[in-house]
Each structure stands twice: as C-alpha cells, then as structure tokens.
Design an enzyme around this catalytic site. Structure first.
Site, PDB file in Angstrom:
ATOM      1  CG  HIS A 508      -2.073  -1.025   1.037  1.00 59.77           C
ATOM      2  ND1 HIS A 508      -3.023  -1.264   1.991  1.00 59.77           N
ATOM      3  CD2 HIS A 508      -2.375  -1.863   0.009  1.00 59.77           C
ATOM      4  CE1 HIS A 508      -3.862  -2.191   1.566  1.00 59.77           C
ATOM      5  NE2 HIS A 508      -3.480  -2.583   0.368  1.00 59.77           N
ATOM      6  CG  HIS A 551      -7.849  -3.110   1.009  1.00 65.19           C
ATOM      7  ND1 HIS A 551      -6.972  -4.120   0.722  1.00 65.19           N
ATOM      8  CD2 HIS A 551      -8.460  -3.468   2.157  1.00 65.19           C
ATOM      9  CE1 HIS A 551      -7.047  -5.061   1.648  1.00 65.19           C
ATOM     10  NE2 HIS A 551      -7.953  -4.696   2.529  1.00 65.19           N
TER      11      HIS A 551
HETATM   12  P1  FDA Z   1      -0.837   2.043 -10.784  1.00 65.60           P
HETATM   13  O1  FDA Z   1       0.281   1.163 -10.422  1.00 65.60           O
HETATM   14  O2  FDA Z   1      -2.195   1.434 -10.848  1.00 65.60           O
HETATM   15  O3  FDA Z   1      -0.591   2.734 -12.179  1.00 65.60           O
HETATM   16  C1  FDA Z   1       0.661   3.167 -12.642  1.00 65.60           C
HETATM   17  C2  FDA Z   1       0.791   2.857 -14.126  1.00 65.60           C
HETATM   18  O4  FDA Z   1       1.844   3.605 -14.677  1.00 65.60           O
HETATM   19  C3  FDA Z   1       1.102   1.394 -14.417  1.00 65.60           C
HETATM   20  O5  FDA Z   1       0.221   0.903 -15.390  1.00 65.60           O
HETATM   21  C4  FDA Z   1       2.539   1.426 -14.914  1.00 65.60           C
HETATM   22  O6  FDA Z   1       2.868   0.399 -15.827  1.00 65.60           O
HETATM   23  C5  FDA Z   1       2.588   2.793 -15.558  1.00 65.60           C
HETATM   24  N1  FDA Z   1       3.935   3.355 -15.666  1.00 65.60           N
HETATM   25  C6  FDA Z   1       4.862   3.429 -14.700  1.00 65.60           C
HETATM   26  N2  FDA Z   1       5.974   4.062 -15.131  1.00 65.60           N
HETATM   27  C7  FDA Z   1       5.726   4.422 -16.406  1.00 65.60           C
HETATM   28  C8  FDA Z   1       6.480   5.121 -17.376  1.00 65.60           C
HETATM   29  N3  FDA Z   1       7.698   5.604 -17.113  1.00 65.60           N
HETATM   30  N4  FDA Z   1       5.924   5.306 -18.606  1.00 65.60           N
HETATM   31  C9  FDA Z   1       4.681   4.841 -18.884  1.00 65.60           C
HETATM   32  N5  FDA Z   1       3.916   4.167 -17.976  1.00 65.60           N
HETATM   33  C10 FDA Z   1       4.439   3.968 -16.746  1.00 65.60           C
HETATM   34  N6  FDA Z   1      -5.702  -2.103  -3.171  1.00 65.60           N
HETATM   35  C11 FDA Z   1      -7.006  -2.380  -2.950  1.00 65.60           C
HETATM   36  O7  FDA Z   1      -7.821  -1.463  -2.921  1.00 65.60           O
HETATM   37  N7  FDA Z   1      -7.411  -3.658  -2.713  1.00 65.60           N
HETATM   38  C12 FDA Z   1      -6.554  -4.706  -2.709  1.00 65.60           C
HETATM   39  O8  FDA Z   1      -6.961  -5.855  -2.504  1.00 65.60           O
HETATM   40  C13 FDA Z   1      -5.188  -4.440  -2.968  1.00 65.60           C
HETATM   41  N8  FDA Z   1      -4.274  -5.448  -2.987  1.00 65.60           N
HETATM   42  C14 FDA Z   1      -3.014  -5.227  -3.500  1.00 65.60           C
HETATM   43  C15 FDA Z   1      -2.195  -6.307  -3.790  1.00 65.60           C
HETATM   44  C16 FDA Z   1      -0.966  -6.098  -4.420  1.00 65.60           C
HETATM   45  C17 FDA Z   1      -0.074  -7.274  -4.741  1.00 65.60           C
HETATM   46  C18 FDA Z   1      -0.559  -4.780  -4.753  1.00 65.60           C
HETATM   47  C19 FDA Z   1       0.765  -4.537  -5.436  1.00 65.60           C
HETATM   48  C20 FDA Z   1      -1.358  -3.693  -4.429  1.00 65.60           C
HETATM   49  C21 FDA Z   1      -2.600  -3.913  -3.818  1.00 65.60           C
HETATM   50  N9  FDA Z   1      -3.474  -2.855  -3.552  1.00 65.60           N
HETATM   51  C22 FDA Z   1      -4.787  -3.120  -3.227  1.00 65.60           C
HETATM   52  C23 FDA Z   1      -3.047  -1.452  -3.753  1.00 65.60           C
HETATM   53  C24 FDA Z   1      -3.583  -0.810  -5.034  1.00 65.60           C
HETATM   54  O9  FDA Z   1      -3.759  -1.752  -6.051  1.00 65.60           O
HETATM   55  C25 FDA Z   1      -2.645   0.308  -5.506  1.00 65.60           C
HETATM   56  O10 FDA Z   1      -2.452   1.205  -4.438  1.00 65.60           O
HETATM   57  C26 FDA Z   1      -3.226   1.089  -6.701  1.00 65.60           C
HETATM   58  O11 FDA Z   1      -3.618   0.237  -7.728  1.00 65.60           O
HETATM   59  C27 FDA Z   1      -2.209   2.109  -7.198  1.00 65.60           C
HETATM   60  O12 FDA Z   1      -2.783   2.890  -8.214  1.00 65.60           O
HETATM   61  P2  FDA Z   1      -1.956   4.032  -8.952  1.00 65.60           P
HETATM   62  O13 FDA Z   1      -2.884   4.692  -9.900  1.00 65.60           O
HETATM   63  O14 FDA Z   1      -1.285   4.879  -7.935  1.00 65.60           O
HETATM   64  O15 FDA Z   1      -0.793   3.288  -9.737  1.00 65.60           O
END
Ligand code: FDA
Length: 570
Positions: A508, A551
């Site tokens: 998170h 979450h």
């Molecule tokens: P997110 O990661 O979704 O988006 C970023 C995007 O930018 C990605 O698609 C990436 O590829 C892209 N990117 C990065 N660098 C780039 C670049 N230089 N050029 C182009 N593209 C680029 N939350 C919840 O609510 N319930 C749950 O059950 C869970 N469980 C969970 C399990 C696991 C294993 C993880 C890792 C996380 C969770 N979470 C969760 C947390 C939640 O999923 C997470 O906080 C959000 O999806 C993050 O969303 P963002 O929009 O911040 O980034």
C-alpha cells in the site's frame, strides 16, 4: 489532430490514469493521450480469473521493484509488486474494496488541503461504483450484509461478492469468535466506519466472474470508443519537456518498444499517474525536486521542491497458520475481515494500553527529528510532528481501526494475515540515474520499514491478537497445531524477532509526492497541481497525504474522480 500533439498527456494507464483518461476525454472537447509502459491484459487469465491472486507476481506484468536493504529490519531487501499493464496495479491486486475511515479524510483538510473532507469525497466514492447487490439467497448462503445507502449504482467499477464466496460456515464461526473478543458485526465496511468483523466486497464483475480492474471499468466499455482518446501501449515516458524559460510543460519524451525516442506535445497539461514509486522519479528526472539530489545527477532545476520522493509510506504484513482439527472446508476467499482499534488490541488491560500510547506519544518528537535530518529538512521536524500527532489522534482519540486481519483456508490449514494500518515509519524514493530507461529501473526505494520502533510493538500486538482469536471458541475448536509462528514464540522479544524476519510489504505504498501545503514539504496543491509549475499534475497514490484504513483503490478512484471534476469546473 497532429498525431504527436494532444491537449492532455497522461503518463501511466493505471488505476488513477484511466479514471483521468475517461473523464477528460468524455465530452470530446479535449484530446487525451495515455502513455502506458505495459500492454493490454484483457485476455490474461492471471488477471481476469478472480481466484488467481498471486499468479501474475514475478511475470512480465509485475514491475517487482526492489527496496534498498531495510536498516531497521535485518538489512533485508524486499520486493514491491506493481502492475505493468493497461489497468496498472488494479490488474494484479487483491481486489478488496474497502474505503477509508471517515475522520481520516477530514484530516486531509485539517492538514491544509482545503476542500478534502469525508463528505466532499463521498459523492465520488459513489460516482465510481456500480454496486451489485447480492440476492436474498446469496446473503443467507454467504453471510454477507450491506447497507444500500452506502453504495453507488451507476459508476464504472463493479463491486460485489464473487461467486467463489460460496456456502460456508466459516464467517459464522469467525463472527462468533470476534464477538467473544469484543468486535461486533459490521453491516457494511464501506460507509466510513470499518470497525468490527465483516465480509467485505471485491472489485469483481459478478455476472462474468472476472476481475474488475481499471481497464475493464474505465477503459474498455466507453473510453476505448472515444475518438478524443489515444492510448500508446508498450511506451515508456522518460521525462517532462519544458517550454523555454518557464515551468510550463510542453510535452513528454517517450521511448517506444523498438527503442526509438519521440517527443509528444501537450497543449494543456501533463498528468503523471505512474504510481507512488514512479511519479516522484519522473518529477526528479524532469528537474522537479531537491536541488541536492538533482545537482548530484547534473539535472537542471526547474522547480526547487524538496518534498518530492519524501514521506513514502507502506504497511507490513505477517501471517499465522494452523492445521485444521477434524473435517472442515471453507472457500479460499480472503474476505473475512476483522478491524480492531488500538485499544481493542489490549482487550481489557487499560493500564498496558495507557502506558503504550504514552510511549508512542513521547517517542514521536525524536522520530520526527530523525526523519527531518534524513530528508535534509524537506519537511521540518515540527511539521512532521504535527502530522504524526494527527495520526496519533486518529488512533487514540477517534479510535480508527489500528489493524486489519483477514482469514481464509488453504488446503487443510487455516490461514490469516495481519497488518498494522497506520505505521509511523516514513521513507523515501529517489533517482539513482539521470538517464536510465525506463526511468523506473533507477530508483532507490526505501520504505524504512520499522524505523519507528513502536511500529514493531504494534505489529506484535496485532499478531498476539490474531493468535487470541485462534485460541477463542468457536474458532479454537477448529484450530489444531500452530504452524506459524509456532507455539514456542511467546515472549515479546521472540514475537518481534519473528515479525521482522517474516514480514512482507503490504503493497500500500503512497504519499511520495504528497498533497500538502508547499511550506510543509507538500508537492501538489489540493487540485493535484505540482507547486511551481503551470500545467503539471500528479494523480495517483503518490499524492495521498496520509495512509488510509481500508484498501487504497476505492479511495484512489474517488480522489481521481474528484480531481477530474475540479479540473472541468475551472
Ligand atoms: P498504478 O500502479 O495502478 O498505475 C501506474 C501505471 O503507470 C502502471 O500501469 C505502470 O505500468 C505505468 N507506468 C509506470 N511508469 C511508467 C512510465 N515511465 N511510462 C509509462 N507508464 C508507466 N488495493 C485495494 O484497494 N485492494 C486490494 O486488494 C489491494 N491489494 C493489493 C495487492 C498487491 C499485490 C498490490 C501490489 C497492491 C494492492 N493494492 C490493493 C493497492 C492498489 O492496487 C494500488 O495502491 C493502486 O492500484 C495504485 O494505483 P496508482 O494509480 O497509484 O498506480
């Protein structure tokens, strides 16, 4: 339109990025480009199968970032999962849909973010949701309850209970057990109060039995058809490009999958939605950050903004396991959840509780100074202490949940995971190169797990509380031998050694480009605009100023929806 010029460029087609893309392209008045490093995962069964949690870990769609060795946790390096795909981390996460505890969002305004309160965010929680109410039969079979008024019914994200949450007596056993240790049944964890025991919903398309990720919710149904929206997959953004002599972004430099470079122009804005571990890296690569860091890599300073990359927060996760006595099967879903408060972790021992909270309170000033000196006073010790005290009040005065415990079965074992919801430990993420491509490959990610020593104590109390549940009837009738940590772990020092040795990140991560006043180390204003720039925003987990219980995704969707609305009102 010129294929290399758009009104808005969104970097990252992830959880928040696709909300922004959908809403900004909706009216057709503005052209929008999404730059996404990953590809489409619509047909990837590790993504769409709601029972496949974990199958994508370590695959091509997992960035699998490495932390630096964790100084306060046995110098170990940890892997931070994050989705590299259209849909971002929502394509690999646990799908749990649980919102924040209401006073936590009110704290955002209290910290200086005018307009951010539980009641101002509430309509956006509902706007993003399409709740699939369970039938009466399902409610009896799955033991779920809900409150109709706490849900939205017309939004993009389908929320409900999956078909796997089938007939099982397990939630009944757990509910009776938690009542015996003082937690009441919570009818609906999404109304701003999560405390108690419940069965929470998932982001799942119940009818088709598939994961409801950001691409399925916000892209494929409508955005994909919008003429005003372009999506470049397998394309990496390297940095923001600037107009001559002004902090006005002119566009973004990208690398295509064949390695060639291009410059794409933004007429209105560049919006970074690359996630909490990457958006701050892109800011630094673009000349926005602490001069000490930028000078080290020879990057021209566009905005002196030392808060960039500071304040990184995560939670820590440990698990308990027991053999099963007799014959018992339950489904594999991890949605049976307990949310105790800090005082509930101490059961009836108010003396121990009082002495622990005063220990926390008196340890905060020294820790605030430690963080301030580590970050070169990007945030002053006094400002850090103010925000730590707000978090302390949330835990002690408002009694927000202090921990989450989830329960499930795996083969012939009972399993549970527990995590402290509001650790005080604060870390950072910074560049380690000015030129690496992808930029993500060159970051020093340091969550500083357990660097605030009482965070270890709380995680131990949560572990002991978790064990207490397994030792309380009727759950104790089912639980056989404790396999993890094992009956020989009894003293506080044994628990704390085990906790540090066996935890994993809870994924998170957030707050690395925080929405806070600039004078307090903030990076973005209450509309997501990066201080000192005319047209750059960050909209993703980086900007969330304080950790939320529940979450992250439900709150991130609501935050992105609200910022998209604010942009269109202006
Ligand atoms: P997110 O990661 O979704 O988006 C970023 C995007 O930018 C990605 O698609 C990436 O590829 C892209 N990117 C990065 N660098 C780039 C670049 N230089 N050029 C182009 N593209 C680029 N939350 C919840 O609510 N319930 C749950 O059950 C869970 N469980 C969970 C399990 C696991 C294993 C993880 C890792 C996380 C969770 N979470 C969760 C947390 C939640 O999923 C997470 O906080 C959000 O999806 C993050 O969303 P963002 O929009 O911040 O980034």
């Amino acid at each position: 339109v010129d294929a290399l010029t758009y009104d808005y460029i969104i970097v990252g087609g992830g959880t928040c990025g696709l909300v922004m893309a959908n809403r900004l392209s909706q009216s057709g008045a503005s052209s929008v480009l999404v730059i996404e490093a990953g590809s489409s995962v619509l047909n990837n069964s590790a993504v769409f199968d709601p029972t496949a949690y974990g199958a994508a870990f370590g695959s091509a769609i997992d960035w699998a970032f490495k932390t630096v060795p964790q100084a306060a946790a046995d110098q170990k390096t940890h892997t931070l999962r994050a989705g590299k795909a259209l849909g971002g981390t929502s394509t690999i996460n646990g799908m749990s849909y649980v919102r924040a505890q209401s006073p936590q969002i009110d704290a955002w305004q209290q910290a200086g973010n005018t307009g951010w309160t539980w009641s101002s965010l509430w309509p956006y929680y509902l706007k993003s949701e399409s709740f699939q109410a369970p039938s009466a039969v399902d409610m009896i079979q799955t033991h779920v309850t809900y409150s109709a008024a706490e849900h939205g019914y017309n939004g993009p994200v389908k929320v409900g209970w999956s078909v796997e949450q089938s007939n099982s007596t397990y939630p009944v056993i757990l509910n009776e057990t938690f009542q015996a240790v003082g937690l009441q049944w919570n009818t609906d964890t999404n109304g701003g109060d999560e405390r108690g025991f419940s069965v929470y919903p998932l982001m799942v398309d119940r009818e088709n039995n598939v994961r409801e990720d950001a691409a399925r919710a916000y892209y494929y149904p409508s955005a994909a058809k919008a003429k005003s929206l372009a999506v470049w997959l397998n394309t990496t953004a390297n940095k923001i490009l600037w107009k001559r002599g002004a902090p006005t972004a002119s566009g973004v430099q990208v690398t295509f999958s064949n390695g060639s470079l291009a410059e794409v122009r933004a007429k209105k804005e560049v919006i970074l939605s690359a996630g909490a571990l990457i958006s701050p890296i892109l800011l630094e690569r673009s000349g926005i950050g602490s001069p000490t860091i930028l000078n080290k890599y020879g990057i021209d300073i566009v905005v002196d903004l030392p808060g960039v990359g500071e304040g990184l927060q995560d939670q820590v996760n440990n698990g308990l396991g027991y053999t099963i006595e007799g014959n018992f099967t339950a489904n594999g879903s991890k949605t049976f959840v307990a949310y105790p408060t800090l005082s509930q972790l101490f059961s009836n021992d108010s003396e121990a509780y009082d002495s622990f909270i005063s220990k926390v309170k008196s340890s905060l000033p020294a820790y605030a100074s430690q963080v301030a000196s580590r970050n070169n006073n990007a945030t002053s010790a006094a400002d850090l202490l103010t925000s730590f005290n707000m978090q302390y009040d949330l835990l002690v005065k408002f009694q927000v949940p202090a921990a989450e415990l989830i329960f499930y079965t795996s083969g012939q074992t009972l399993q549970s995971q527990h995590w402290t919801l509001l650790p005080f430990s604060r870390g950072s993420v910074h560049i380690t190169s000015a030129t690496a491509s992808p930029p993500n490959a060159a970051a020093a990610i340091d969550p500083q797990y357990f660097s605030f020593a009482p965070d270890v104590d709380v995680q131990v109390f949560v572990g002991e509380f978790n064990r207490l549940a397994f030792h309380t009837q009727p759950l104790s009738d089912l639980a056989g031998t404790e396999q993890s940590p094992g009956a020989s772990t009894t003293s506080a020092s044994q628990w704390s050694r085990w906790t540090k040795k066996n935890f994993r990140p809870n994924y998170h991560v957030m707050s690395s480009a925080a929405m806070l006043p600039r004078s307090k180390g903030g990076v973005v204003d209450p509309t997501g605009k990066v201080y000192g720039t005319n047209n750059v925003r960050v909209v993703d987990a980086s900007i969330v100023p304080f950790q939320v219980c529940g979450h992250l995704t439900s709150t991130l969707y609501a935050v992105a929806e609200r910022i998209a609305d604010l942009m269109q009102q202006n």
